[in-house]
Design an enzyme around this catalytic site. Structure first.
Site, PDB file in Angstrom:
ATOM      1  N   GLU A  45      36.734  33.291  21.334  1.00  0.00           N
ATOM      2  CA  GLU A  45      36.464  32.294  22.378  1.00  0.00           C
ATOM      3  C   GLU A  45      35.539  32.962  23.386  1.00  0.00           C
ATOM      4  O   GLU A  45      35.991  33.761  24.208  1.00  0.00           O
ATOM      5  CB  GLU A  45      37.772  31.881  23.064  1.00  0.00           C
ATOM      6  CG  GLU A  45      38.724  31.119  22.171  1.00  0.00           C
ATOM      7  CD  GLU A  45      38.250  29.718  21.855  1.00  0.00           C
ATOM      8  OE1 GLU A  45      37.261  29.262  22.445  1.00  0.00           O
ATOM      9  OE2 GLU A  45      38.870  29.090  20.988  1.00  0.00           O
ATOM     10  N   GLU A  57      24.766  33.217  31.483  1.00  0.00           N
ATOM     11  CA  GLU A  57      26.036  32.788  32.060  1.00  0.00           C
ATOM     12  C   GLU A  57      26.273  33.526  33.376  1.00  0.00           C
ATOM     13  O   GLU A  57      26.282  34.751  33.404  1.00  0.00           O
ATOM     14  CB  GLU A  57      27.163  33.109  31.065  1.00  0.00           C
ATOM     15  CG  GLU A  57      28.486  32.536  31.474  1.00  0.00           C
ATOM     16  CD  GLU A  57      29.604  32.894  30.509  1.00  0.00           C
ATOM     17  OE1 GLU A  57      29.648  34.038  30.026  1.00  0.00           O
ATOM     18  OE2 GLU A  57      30.448  32.014  30.256  1.00  0.00           O
ATOM     19  N   GLU A  72      41.129  27.171  19.224  1.00  0.00           N
ATOM     20  CA  GLU A  72      42.461  27.235  19.806  1.00  0.00           C
ATOM     21  C   GLU A  72      42.928  25.797  20.017  1.00  0.00           C
ATOM     22  O   GLU A  72      42.117  24.870  20.082  1.00  0.00           O
ATOM     23  CB  GLU A  72      42.432  27.990  21.141  1.00  0.00           C
ATOM     24  CG  GLU A  72      42.015  29.437  20.918  1.00  0.00           C
ATOM     25  CD  GLU A  72      42.336  30.378  22.072  1.00  0.00           C
ATOM     26  OE1 GLU A  72      41.836  30.128  23.180  1.00  0.00           O
ATOM     27  OE2 GLU A  72      43.074  31.352  21.844  1.00  0.00           O
ATOM     28  N   CYS A 115      34.707  29.273  31.305  1.00  0.00           N
ATOM     29  CA  CYS A 115      33.760  29.480  30.205  1.00  0.00           C
ATOM     30  C   CYS A 115      33.028  28.207  29.814  1.00  0.00           C
ATOM     31  O   CYS A 115      31.864  28.249  29.437  1.00  0.00           O
ATOM     32  CB  CYS A 115      34.500  30.034  29.001  1.00  0.00           C
ATOM     33  SG  CYS A 115      35.917  29.026  28.557  1.00  0.00           S
ATOM     34  N   GLY A 173      42.631  39.225  26.303  1.00  0.00           N
ATOM     35  CA  GLY A 173      42.340  38.147  27.244  1.00  0.00           C
ATOM     36  C   GLY A 173      41.233  38.463  28.234  1.00  0.00           C
ATOM     37  O   GLY A 173      40.941  39.622  28.521  1.00  0.00           O
ATOM     38  N   ALA A 174      40.608  37.404  28.748  1.00  0.00           N
ATOM     39  CA  ALA A 174      39.659  37.507  29.864  1.00  0.00           C
ATOM     40  C   ALA A 174      40.434  37.354  31.175  1.00  0.00           C
ATOM     41  O   ALA A 174      41.635  37.068  31.168  1.00  0.00           O
ATOM     42  CB  ALA A 174      38.601  36.415  29.740  1.00  0.00           C
ATOM     43  N   VAL A 190      30.161  37.102  25.189  1.00  0.00           N
ATOM     44  CA  VAL A 190      29.516  37.198  23.873  1.00  0.00           C
ATOM     45  C   VAL A 190      29.311  38.664  23.452  1.00  0.00           C
ATOM     46  O   VAL A 190      29.644  39.021  22.316  1.00  0.00           O
ATOM     47  CB  VAL A 190      28.196  36.396  23.843  1.00  0.00           C
ATOM     48  CG1 VAL A 190      27.427  36.646  22.547  1.00  0.00           C
ATOM     49  CG2 VAL A 190      28.480  34.903  24.003  1.00  0.00           C
ATOM     50  N   THR A 240      31.021  41.362  24.185  1.00  0.00           N
ATOM     51  CA  THR A 240      32.314  41.925  23.760  1.00  0.00           C
ATOM     52  C   THR A 240      32.739  41.292  22.447  1.00  0.00           C
ATOM     53  O   THR A 240      33.229  41.979  21.537  1.00  0.00           O
ATOM     54  CB  THR A 240      33.394  41.689  24.841  1.00  0.00           C
ATOM     55  OG1 THR A 240      32.941  42.265  26.060  1.00  0.00           O
ATOM     56  CG2 THR A 240      34.714  42.319  24.456  1.00  0.00           C
ATOM     57  N   ASN A 259      39.797  35.175  33.737  1.00  0.00           N
ATOM     58  CA  ASN A 259      39.681  33.941  34.534  1.00  0.00           C
ATOM     59  C   ASN A 259      40.918  33.053  34.442  1.00  0.00           C
ATOM     60  O   ASN A 259      41.269  32.390  35.413  1.00  0.00           O
ATOM     61  CB  ASN A 259      38.404  33.179  34.165  1.00  0.00           C
ATOM     62  CG  ASN A 259      38.377  32.782  32.714  1.00  0.00           C
ATOM     63  OD1 ASN A 259      39.083  33.351  31.887  1.00  0.00           O
ATOM     64  ND2 ASN A 259      37.568  31.795  32.405  1.00  0.00           N
ATOM     65  N   ILE A 284      43.603  44.388  42.428  1.00  0.00           N
ATOM     66  CA  ILE A 284      43.064  44.056  43.752  1.00  0.00           C
ATOM     67  C   ILE A 284      43.180  42.559  44.014  1.00  0.00           C
ATOM     68  O   ILE A 284      42.821  41.743  43.151  1.00  0.00           O
ATOM     69  CB  ILE A 284      41.606  44.539  43.835  1.00  0.00           C
ATOM     70  CG1 ILE A 284      41.633  46.075  43.854  1.00  0.00           C
ATOM     71  CG2 ILE A 284      40.887  44.001  45.064  1.00  0.00           C
ATOM     72  CD1 ILE A 284      40.316  46.724  43.637  1.00  0.00           C
ATOM     73  N   SER A 342      43.079  41.354  30.384  1.00  0.00           N
ATOM     74  CA  SER A 342      41.943  42.026  31.017  1.00  0.00           C
ATOM     75  C   SER A 342      42.484  43.019  32.045  1.00  0.00           C
ATOM     76  O   SER A 342      43.453  42.739  32.742  1.00  0.00           O
ATOM     77  CB  SER A 342      41.068  40.994  31.720  1.00  0.00           C
ATOM     78  OG  SER A 342      40.203  41.654  32.622  1.00  0.00           O
ATOM     79  N   GLU A 343      41.824  44.124  32.135  1.00  0.00           N
ATOM     80  CA  GLU A 343      42.259  45.151  33.093  1.00  0.00           C
ATOM     81  C   GLU A 343      42.202  44.609  34.534  1.00  0.00           C
ATOM     82  O   GLU A 343      42.907  45.083  35.423  1.00  0.00           O
ATOM     83  CB  GLU A 343      41.343  46.367  32.910  1.00  0.00           C
ATOM     84  CG  GLU A 343      40.690  46.846  34.126  1.00  0.00           C
ATOM     85  CD  GLU A 343      39.205  47.185  33.944  1.00  0.00           C
ATOM     86  OE1 GLU A 343      38.611  46.940  32.886  1.00  0.00           O
ATOM     87  OE2 GLU A 343      38.655  47.708  34.903  1.00  0.00           O
TER      88      GLU A 343
END
Ligand code: NDP
Length: 484
Positions: A249, A381, A458, A283, A149-150, A229, A231, A152, A27, A177-178
């Site tokens: 991370e 957060e 990283e 983050c 991955g996230a 956190v 996850t 963002n 989307i 991320s989906e």
């Protein structure tokens, strides 16, 4: 607007489709429009990805490091050449304005490819003399690594994880991320075009269950996750069952401490960057801004004036400074935190509402003052453009309150007194800190969290430790002295 990829997955050097997997709609957050559909990886796709990574990794690790580096450098060049198109796709996937994606997302990914391409050939072992005998060490690849991955910084995350992994001779299976599945597929294409042998960077789409299947597979040597956190706790536990290496991370609620001798305009600018960039979905954001009481009024006045001038709008317009949040779910979550802050008695300085633009997921940049440590806004957060300003009197008080959190990702200090800056930063419990700056994360500097915010680092030389392991080789130079 369409951004349909050629297929959902990229496995063994080519796109791969399997429509038996559940559909995932992509989307565009600025309008709510469906711009692509991908399918969740079936067990057959996950198997193909892991099998191809396992097949390819040995020969890749056996190459000279300069040969691996050459391919990564070529891939970095391709990213830079295509940056305008890649940035546009990143904007469609995330809703972040092109003003940002043109300079931050893929460019920082390309930096990682260049950095680790340069670093890999310099990695050597050591020789440990033992009189007649000696030991030498070899730094070896781990094997097949999983990256998760996230949403963002989807493409930056794919690069930050794959660059050190590949440079050091590993293979990677990456699950975006989906919510943002598109950028990683572009990276997979670019790697192949740059000469990466098939199987070394595979992309599989899916939700948590696909990530779970990857993390628990016996062929996997290492898991690197960027995410929240909760996850992280699940993935860390799953990886631990197989005694796998991990990099975690995770999230944060980072303090930015502004002393009353600081340049107020610089501190305001940093607080805005550290709360409003990427619509606050970063983050390491300094979401607890501790301001010493002497400058509170001046700080809030300038902050409100500068925040009111932020341009929200069409993320594809280069003049737009703030886009929507990534999803309807994130919008609901952020609006919920804003309502809670109001109900708990924080003072709304500006913003505080949904911004009605094209049915997109926009929230006004929001500042709350008089936030106390006990309020939800100071503890959880938010991951949206919501800044909490807290007052303090003394240095010791600021340090104690800044550290009173389970998180420890980042922290910042603004002061003209350099002795104080170093003294305070030395006591802040965080993996990444800044003095008179905020949220700058060059690839040369290690990045990661303390406490619940993560494990491992990283970027920088530190990442080498997390994508390789040391083998000690004892060399016997004389007769074996056995007692029997
Ligand atoms: P999530 O924790 O929801 O998800 C992270 C990734 O893990 C997603 O790809 C997700 O898939 C996947 N996942 C979820 N459950 C499992 C599971 N049981 N096993 C394996 N994989 C799983 O994070 P978000 O995507 O919502 O990202 C926001 C969070 O990321 C914030 O907390 C933020 O602070 C953190 N973050 C940390 C950064 C850092 O470097 N420290 C940088 C950027 C963000 P799916 O989405 O499909 O469920």
């Amino acid at each position: 607007m369409k951004a349909q990829p050629k297929a959902s997955h990229f496995v063994d050097g080519a796109y791969l489709e399997d429509k038996a997997g559940a559909a995932i709609e992509v989307i565009y957050p600025a309008t709510g429009e469906v711009i692509a559909v991908v399918h969740e990886a079936t067990p057959a796709v996950v198997e193909a990805a892991l099998a191809s990574a396992t097949r390819a990794q040995g020969a890749w690790a056996a190459l000279r490091p300069v040969e691996r580096a050459r391919i990564l450098r070529r891939a970095a060049d391709l990213i830079r050449e295509r940056n305008p198109d890649l940035a546009r796709l990143e904007t469609l996937d995330t809703g972040k304005p092109v003003q940002e994606t043109l300079v931050a997302d893929w460019p920082s990914g390309a930096d990682a490819l260049e950095y680790f391409a340069g670093l890999a050939p310099t990695i050597t072992g050591e020789t440990i003399p033992l009189g007649r005998d000696f030991v030498y060490t070899i730094r070896e690849a781990l094997g097949v690594c999983v990256g998760i991955g996230a949403w963002n910084y989807p493409s930056q995350i794919a690069c930050w994880k794959s660059a050190p992994a590949l440079a050091l001779g590993n293979a990677m299976v990456f699950k975006p991320s989906e919510v943002t599945p598109l950028g990683a597929l572009q990276l997979a294409e670019i790697y192949i075009e740059a000469g990466l042998p098939p199987g070394l960077f595979n992309v599989v789409q899916g939700r948590g269950a696909v990530g779970g299947a990857l993390v628990t597979d016996p062929r996997v040597a290492k898991v690197s996750l960027t995410g929240s956190v909760p996850t992280g706790q699940k993935v860390y536990a799953a990886a631990a069952a197989g005694v796998r290496h991990v990099t975690m991370e995770l999230g944060g609620k980072s303090p930015l401490v502004v002393f009353d001798d600081a340049s107020v305009e610089d501190a305001v600018g940093a607080a805005m960057l550290g709360n409003f960039y990427s619509a606050g979905q970063v983050c390491s954001n300094g979401t607890r801004v501790f301001v010493q009481k002497g400058i509170k009024a001046r700080f809030l006045k300038s902050l409100a004036a500068r925040t009111a001038k932020i341009t929200l709008g069409d993320p594809l317009d280069e003049a737009t400074q703030m886009g929507p949040l990534v999803s309807a779910a994130q919008l609901d979550k952020v609006l919920g935190y804003i309502e809670t802050a109001k109900a708990e008695g924080a003072t709304l300085v500006c913003g505080g509402e949904r911004a009605a633009l094209n049915s997109g997921f926009y929230v006004q940049p929001t500042v709350f003052a008089d936030v106390t440590d006990a309020m939800t806004l100071a503890r959880e957060e938010v991951f949206g453009p919501v800044m909490a300003v807290l007052d303090f009197d003394t240095e010791d008080e600021a340090i104690a309150r800044a550290n009173a959190t389970e998180f420890g990702l980042a922290a910042g200090v603004f002061t003209a007194d350099m002795a104080r800056a170093h003294r305070v930063v030395g006591q802040l419990q965080a993996g990444t800190t800044w003095i008179n700056a905020y949220n700058l994360t060059p690839v040369e500097a290690p990045f990661g969290g303390a406490k619940s915010s993560g494990v491992g680092r990283e970027n920088g030389h530190a990442a080498v430790e997390h994508y390789s392991q040391i083998k000690s080789v004892y060399v016997g130079m004389g007769p074996v002295d056995a007692p029997y």
